[in-house]
Design a protein around this motif. Structure first.
Motif, short mmCIF file in Angstrom:
data_model
loop_
_atom_site.label_atom_id
_atom_site.label_comp_id
_atom_site.label_asym_id
_atom_site.label_seq_id
_atom_site.Cartn_x
_atom_site.Cartn_y
_atom_site.Cartn_z
N TYR A 213 0.85 -1.19 0.00
CA TYR A 213 0.00 0.00 0.00
C TYR A 213 0.89 1.24 0.00
O TYR A 213 1.64 1.48 0.95
N ALA A 214 0.82 2.04 -1.08
CA ALA A 214 1.59 3.28 -1.19
C ALA A 214 0.62 4.45 -1.12
O ALA A 214 -0.37 4.47 -1.85
N THR A 215 0.92 5.43 -0.27
CA THR A 215 -0.02 6.53 -0.10
C THR A 215 0.61 7.90 -0.24
O THR A 215 1.65 8.19 0.36
N HIS A 216 -0.02 8.72 -1.07
CA HIS A 216 0.14 10.17 -1.03
C HIS A 216 -0.86 10.63 0.03
O HIS A 216 -2.07 10.58 -0.18
N THR A 217 -0.36 11.04 1.17
CA THR A 217 -1.19 11.23 2.35
C THR A 217 -2.15 12.41 2.19
O THR A 217 -2.08 13.17 1.23
N ARG A 218 -3.03 12.60 3.19
CA ARG A 218 -4.13 13.56 3.07
C ARG A 218 -3.64 15.01 3.05
O ARG A 218 -4.23 15.86 2.39
N ASN A 219 -2.61 15.34 3.81
CA ASN A 219 -1.90 16.61 3.68
C ASN A 219 -2.79 17.85 3.80
O ASN A 219 -2.99 18.60 2.85
N ARG A 220 -3.27 18.09 5.01
CA ARG A 220 -4.04 19.30 5.29
C ARG A 220 -3.20 20.23 6.15
O ARG A 220 -2.49 19.78 7.06
N LEU A 242 3.25 -0.84 4.23
CA LEU A 242 2.97 0.57 3.93
C LEU A 242 4.19 1.25 3.34
O LEU A 242 5.30 1.14 3.87
N GLN A 243 3.98 1.99 2.24
CA GLN A 243 5.00 2.85 1.65
C GLN A 243 4.44 4.28 1.64
O GLN A 243 3.45 4.56 0.95
N ILE A 244 5.06 5.17 2.42
CA ILE A 244 4.61 6.57 2.46
C ILE A 244 5.33 7.32 1.35
O ILE A 244 6.56 7.40 1.33
N SER A 245 4.57 7.85 0.43
CA SER A 245 5.14 8.52 -0.74
C SER A 245 5.60 9.93 -0.39
O SER A 245 4.95 10.63 0.39
N HIS A 246 6.72 10.33 -0.99
CA HIS A 246 7.33 11.67 -0.83
C HIS A 246 7.03 12.27 0.55
O HIS A 246 6.32 13.26 0.69
N ILE A 247 7.62 11.65 1.56
CA ILE A 247 7.24 11.91 2.96
C ILE A 247 7.49 13.34 3.40
O ILE A 247 6.76 13.87 4.25
N SER A 248 8.48 14.02 2.84
CA SER A 248 8.80 15.35 3.37
C SER A 248 7.81 16.42 2.93
O SER A 248 7.98 17.59 3.28
N VAL A 249 6.75 16.03 2.20
CA VAL A 249 5.71 17.02 1.90
C VAL A 249 5.06 17.54 3.18
O VAL A 249 4.43 18.60 3.17
N ASP A 281 9.56 7.06 0.72
CA ASP A 281 10.42 7.55 -0.35
C ASP A 281 10.28 9.07 -0.45
O ASP A 281 9.43 9.68 0.20
N MET A 282 11.14 9.66 -1.29
CA MET A 282 11.10 11.10 -1.50
C MET A 282 11.61 11.42 -2.89
O MET A 282 12.52 10.76 -3.39
N HIS A 283 11.00 12.43 -3.52
CA HIS A 283 11.52 12.90 -4.80
C HIS A 283 12.66 13.89 -4.55
O HIS A 283 12.96 14.23 -3.40
N THR A 284 13.31 14.34 -5.61
CA THR A 284 14.52 15.14 -5.44
C THR A 284 14.33 16.61 -5.80
O THR A 284 15.31 17.34 -5.93
N ARG A 285 13.09 17.04 -5.94
CA ARG A 285 12.84 18.46 -6.24
C ARG A 285 12.62 19.24 -4.94
O ARG A 285 12.14 18.68 -3.95
N LEU A 286 12.91 20.52 -4.98
CA LEU A 286 12.57 21.40 -3.87
C LEU A 286 11.26 22.13 -4.16
O LEU A 286 10.98 23.17 -3.59
#
Length: 532
Positions: A213-220, A242-249, A281-286
């Protein structure tokens, strides 16, 4: 018996995190036959690797190439960075399953309106992908956004019990057809109203199949810790990996981004200590990037072009857009100067300008501007893209320093010529090159073997791919041979579509796709199916 191909005299970084060693790598029938100081036999072909690093092909754990690999299977932006496997179906976005062709182009990054869709199920989509003979290996997750659109349509409410039952059936069928797991994009219109309970029920189906299960979290805004906590609760309830996608968002959800990131990582570490199978995981863009149309409530996009245009002109609808808690509004956080229009075919001269500046020049407030821009692009509403400058390097560094952090492009595979010429997705040409240059050579945060492990053995293990991600006899010969002192990205924000440099040879299942820095025209990728 001679080897089909010998990579001679390189420094092998095997993907396990172990120290490099000088070795020859022999390949037979697409798999590695020998790794050692000197190949004792003969070989039909030899690729010289003296002075070069020989690594497993890089794995893009978070790709959005679902459509672009159909449009142009050469994946040149990926191959030039040593990428040999892409995981698609992320963030609840993807190409299947489909029931209503009217909504087919929604929730697909890079989709071209004139491309014929002749598939419906995940299995049929994977067959079409294999027919295109991609240059890279591909596997998919089942996107929750597609399940919602297929069963409930463009709604902004939780799924009904009957809809949830049908979604679970469709998810089960998709997993049986070869998908590796399930993804959500809980910040996007089709999914933002999904309840935690219904996601847990869907994850229960995934758990029974042993999927991910990979999630782009709810992010409020203001709920940085809750976004991670919800993902962990859901995984615990369902018993799913569980795989948390681009966690540093989470950094953009709080006034103190560093504190938000540290809190997210602490939650992951605590869950792992408690026995939960969770990674990230995390992408490499700022910066973040998404469709401008993600600013709209889903029901605004329902129907034909005339119906959508009428809604976009309606003052009451515009008031609803202004009150809607969209991902675009969340990225802006009230500052539209930080949101740049990055791709806009209707008026290309606007690309690179902020919505604040465009709105000032046109005399429009942000909501009215967004509606007017989409009105002008109504025959291709998913096309306009934005960039949101909302992250800082110190936040990203904390994430990448964590030993469980994997790396993903969060982009689409592209090509500088052919049907995708001119298409832009920031990060496509740069992500792996930037990661290696920045964290190995420039900052020294990671050793070469640690960086390679993050790109190879770590994600392969996460996906349960025992015969990929490392260099040892018996594994598939997915290999990246590169100059570790040169390998880097060349693309920039202003000129994103420049291929990386420093990659010398790239093999996919033993097939040389890049040889001596030149394209061979061969494509050796496979479409991987769970259990296949």
């Amino acid at each position: 018996m001679p080897a089909d191909l010998l990579i001679r005299g390189g420094t092998v970084i095997d993907g396990t995190g172990k120290a490099p060693l000088s070795a020859d790598v022999a390949i037979k029938d697409g798999r590695i036959a020998h790794v050692g100081p000197r190949w004792p036999g003969t070989a039909d072909r030899v690729l010289e690797a003296a002075g070069l690093w020989v690594a497993p092909g890089f794995i893009d754990i978070h790709s959005h190439s679902d459509f672009t690999l159909l449009a142009d299977p050469r994946a040149m932006s990926s191959i030039a960075q040593g990428v040999t496997l892409e995981v698609v179906g992320n963030c609840g976005h993807g190409c299947a399953p489909l029931t209503d062709l009217a909504t087919a182009r929604m929730n697909v990054y890079g989709y071209a309106a004139d491309y014929p869709i002749d598939w419906r199920s995940v299995g049929q989509y994977l067959e079409r992908l294999q027919e295109r003979q991609p240059a890279v290996n591909v596997l998919t997750l089942v996107p929750n956004g597609r399940l919602r659109l297929a069963v409930a349509g463009l709604v902004d409410r939780p799924s009904t019990p009957d809809e949830l039952r049908r979604m679970k059936d469709l998810l089960q069928a998709s997993l049986e057809e070869g998908a590796f797991g399930f993804s959500t994009g809980l910040e996007y219109g089709p999914e933002r109203a999904c309840s935690e309970e219904e996601i847990a029920e869907l994850c229960g189906v995934v758990a029974e199949c042993g999927g991910l299960y990979a999630t782009h979290t709810r992010n409020r805004a203001g709920e940085d810790q809750e976004s991670i906590a919800e993902a962990i609760r859901t995984a615990q309830t369902a018993g799913v990996a569980l795989q948390i996608s681009h966690i540093s968002v989470v950094a953009r959800l709080a006034a103190d981004g560093v504190r938000a990131v540290d809190g997210a990582l602490e939650q992951v570490d605590r869950a792992r200590r408690d026995g939960l199978d969770v990674d990230f995981d995390m992408h490499t863009r700022l910066f973040g990037t998404t469709n401008l149309s993600a600013a709209l409530p889903p029901e605004v996009l329902e129907g034909d072009q005339a119906a959508v245009a009428a809604r976009l002109r309606d003052p009451e609808v515009r008031r609803r857009v202004g009150a809607y808690r969209s991902i675009v509004a969340g990225l802006a956080q009230g500052d539209w100067q930080r949101i740049l229009l990055s791709q806009y075919g209707s008026r290309p001269e606007l690309a690179g300008q902020s919505l604040a500046d465009i709105g000032r020049d046109m005399g429009l407030e942000p909501v009215d501007l967004i509606c007017e821009l989409l009105l002008a692009a109504q025959d291709r509403i998913p096309e306009p893209m934005i960039l949101a400058f909302c992250y800082r390097e110190d936040e990203a560094r904390r994430v990448f320093a964590h030993p469980r952090c994997m790396v993903g492009s969060d982009a689409t595979a592209l090509c500088p010529d052919g049907p995708l010429q001119g298409a832009v997705f920031h990060g496509a040409y740069t992500w792996a090159g930037w990661f290696f240059r920045h964290f190995v050579r420039d900052t020294g945060l990671l050793s070469p073997e640690a960086a390679v492990h993050r790109l190879t053995g770590l994600p392969a293990g996460r996906l349960g791919l025992e015969d990929r991600g490392t260099i040892r006899p018996g594994t598939w010969a997915d290999l990246a041979v590169f100059d570790g002192q040169i390998f880097r990205e060349r693309g920039t924000i202003a000129a994103p579509n420049l291929t990386a440099e420093g990659m010398v040879h790239v093999l996919v299942n033993g097939v040389p796709t890049l040889e001596d820095g030149a394209w061979t025209g061969a494509r050796g990728g496979q479409v991987l199916r769970r259990g296949g």
